[in-house]
Design a protein around this motif. Sequence first.
Motif: not given
Length: 221
Positions: A79-85, A90-101
């Motif tokens: 989360d600390s660099g330019p590729k954080s998104a 970049a959206d809540p559902q994608t963030r949740a799936k990434i967190e799930e894995w």
Amino acid sequence: MAPLGKIYTYPDNYRVQRALALAALNGLEIEIPAFQMGVDNKSPSFLSKFPYGKVPAFESADGTFTLTEGQAIARYVADSGPKSAQLLGADPQTRAKIEEWACFADQEFAANMIPALLMTIANIIPFDAARYAQSTAGTERALKRIDEAVKGKKFVVGDELTFADVMLLGPLQLATKFLVDEEMRKSAPNVEGYLRGLLEIPELKAQFGDLVLCEKRVGGQ
């Protein structure tokens, strides 16, 4: 560019390799100081910053921010660099799936793998056949779940490399060296191609090296 900070760790810690790969993807530098496990992490100066004495342990360059727990450190770096998104979504559902894995990588796959590792490769706990069988069975079940998720895909979430892939790669590439043998891989035929694809990415290959596949698991009959 000044380093983001430093990570205290023992050598070949996949939790730290993940953080360093994410740093490279984000164009960040992280220092790895000389560190002796069992000695330095018991010192008063270390415990004043990290009271539980755990590693990996992260300290910011200015010394004002500290973190423990490998997943938290890796996420902070992502989360600390330019590729954080891209890495975190970049959206809540994608963030949740990434967190799930990311959670699955540590709480299911690694959690099942580690007892077998501690009984065989590390020799930290006595070998127990029943516990070893439970560990390998749990690892295979988790491996099959990953296999289903990456079938026909290069990445586990979406069309780009994310934090989820890096989190999975850490324990997976370790497990293929000693536990996920030829027999187990037959039940998860898509995982090898998935790992090989990830290790074609220079920043990941620099940390994890080539894929090593054991023919027969250590400790197996």
